[in-house]
Structures are given as structure tokens and as C-alpha cells.
Scaffold this active site. Structure first.
Site, PDB file in Angstrom:
ATOM      1  N   ALA A 183       0.825  -1.206   0.000  1.00 43.99           N
ATOM      2  CA  ALA A 183       0.000   0.000   0.000  1.00 43.99           C
ATOM      3  C   ALA A 183       0.860   1.256   0.000  1.00 43.99           C
ATOM      4  CB  ALA A 183      -0.925  -0.010   1.212  1.00 43.99           C
ATOM      5  N   TYR A 184       1.930   1.228   0.793  1.00 38.63           N
ATOM      6  CA  TYR A 184       2.838   2.390   0.854  1.00 38.63           C
ATOM      7  C   TYR A 184       3.505   2.625  -0.490  1.00 38.63           C
ATOM      8  CZ  TYR A 184       6.875   5.217   2.231  1.00 38.63           C
ATOM      9  OH  TYR A 184       7.839   6.201   2.322  1.00 38.63           O
ATOM     10  N   VAL A 185       4.033   1.549  -1.095  1.00 34.56           N
ATOM     11  CA  VAL A 185       4.723   1.699  -2.382  1.00 34.56           C
ATOM     12  C   VAL A 185       3.763   2.188  -3.459  1.00 34.56           C
ATOM     13  CG1 VAL A 185       5.823   0.391  -4.247  1.00 34.56           C
ATOM     14  CG2 VAL A 185       6.599   0.110  -1.896  1.00 34.56           C
TER      15      VAL A 185
END
Length: 246
Positions: free
Chosen positions: A154-156
Site C-alpha cells: 500500500a505504501y509503495v
């Protein structure tokens, strides 16, 4: 009423964070007048500004939610009101929530993407409208976009969007003499990095690079200073500031 300065003017979002604070100090050392932004810790921004101005340099504090267009319009207005214009915008503001994709809370996903994607878009949009000729817009993403580590999905995905916004804007600003780039750090020794990691995990990250150490915020600030100043022929690029991490 503005008080025009002969210094170049920079706005650093997330300027009280682990990377942002060091970027602020580096730009001040390079002779910039710097606006230090914080979304939730205005008192910390005020402390940083006090330290800078007591040393004889030039800074102001600004606040606001990076994902709120009205807040950011007000922040940019404050910088222009203080010094007559903006030359460089560095967007370090962001949050990181790690989870396997199958287990990710959609509320956490929405919160992170609101800051990391919408926030980057709002700040970059204002910068595209405000930065003067000869200026620079610099976003911050992550080298994990290439390493593809589990729990970072999700962060990437949010930081991949930042890269795309950056690279397209560089082409859209054709003819305006404004560079637009992204700095993509590897593992950097900040509180955000250490959160949730045991000593063994930290050691694995440190040994993953050929330089066999964690990056320091100063390493990122060095890349930012390069893009903010002498790097006028670097445009529409992602600068992988990661010690050689694959």
C-alpha cells in the site's frame, strides 16, 4: 505585505520530520530563506524557525494539511507574502503504514493515500502554479518501489503515484524553466524507519546495500540540495538515493 529577499526561497513540507528537518538545515546552509511546514506540530516548526533566525538566517513557519487545497493555498500565500515569491518546493510530507495486502485496513489505506497521493498532488499543483522561473519542484518517494518488499504494497503504491505525478509535471511545465524531480531514498535512519522494526530487521536493512549501512537524513538532503541548486539539467527524473540498493 511582502519583504522581498535576495535569497532564493524554499518551502519544505513535512519540515519538522526526520528527513524534512535536515533538508531545512541544508537549504539554510546553502543560503535559502526557508518556510518550515508542519501539519500537526506547529510548535516544533516554530522552534526550528527560532533556532534558524537566532543564528542570523531567514525562516518562517507555516502549517496546514497537505491534502487540503485551502490549507496549502494559505501556506503558499504566506510564503509569497513574506518574501515575494517561491523558488523551490520540497515535498517530504508523508506517512507509512505497513501491512500485508490481504490484511490491510482500508481505513489505513485511505488515510495513507490521502496524505501521500492527494497531499503530493495538492502541493505539487500549487507549486506548478507558483514557483518562479529557474526554480525546482522536488518530491520524495521510496526505493522500495524497486525492492518490492512484503508488507510495503500500500505504501509503495502511494509513492509510485508520486513518481508518476512528478515525471508528467516535468513535461507539462515545458518552457517555464522549472525542474521537477523525485528523490527516492533507501532505508534512512529516521523514527519513521525504526518504527515497528527489531534490531535484527534494522541490521538486515543496513547490510542490504553495498555500502553496508543505513542512509542518514543528511544523505537525502544532499540529493535535495543538488536538485534545488546546481542540477539545472536534471529534470523529470527519479534520483535513487539508496546507497546502491537494487
Amino acid at each position: 505585505m511582502s519583504t522581498p529577499t535576495t535569497k532564493r526561497v524554499a518551502l519544505v513540507t513535512g519540515g519538522t520530520g526526520g528527513i524534512g528537518r535536515v533538508v531545512v538545515d541544508r537549504l539554510v546552509a546553502d543560503g535559502f530563506a526557508v518556510a518550515v511546514h508542519s501539519a500537526r506540530n506547529r510548535s516544533r516548526a516554530d522552534e526550528i524557525v527560532s533556532r534558524i533566525t537566532e543564528g542570523g538566517d531567514t525562516a518562517i513557519a507555516v502549517g496546514g494539511d497537505v491534502a487540503d487545497e485551502n490549507d496549502m493555498r494559505t501556506a503558499f500565500d504566506a510564503v509569497e507574502s513574506a518574501w515575494g515569491g517561491i523558488d523551490v518546493v520540497i515535498n517530504t510530507a508523508g506517512i507509512m503504514i505497513l501491512s500485508p495486502i490481504a490484511e490491510m485496513s482500508l481505513d489505513d489505506l485511505d488515510r495513507m493515500h490521502r496524505t501521500n497521493i492527494r497531499g503530493a498532488f495538492v502541493v505539487t499543483q500549487q507549486a506548478a502554479r507558483r514557483v518562479r522561473r529557474g526554480g525546482a519542484i522536488i518530491n520524495v518517494s521510496t526505493s522500495v518501489r524497486r525492492t518490492q518488499l512484503p508488507t510495503y504494497g500500500a505504501y509503495v503504491s502511494s509513492k509510485a503515484a508520486v513518481d508518476s505525478i512528478t515525471l508528467i509535471l516535468a513535461r507539462e511545465l515545458r518552457g517555464k524553466d522549472i525542474t521537477v524531480n523525485t528523490v527516492a531514498p533507501g532505508p534512512i535512519a529516521t523514527p519513521l524507519f525504526y518504527e515497528g522494526k527489531d534490531d535484527a530487521a534494522v541490521e538486515r536493512f543496513a547490510k542490504a546495500t553495498p555500502l553496508e549501512r543505513l542512509g542518514q537524513p543528511e544523505d537525502v538532503a544532499e540529493s535535495v540540495a543538488f536538485l534545488a541548486g546546481p542540477a539545472r539539467w536534471v529534470n523529470g527524473q527519479v534520483l535513487w538515493t539508496n546507497g546502491g540498493l537494487a
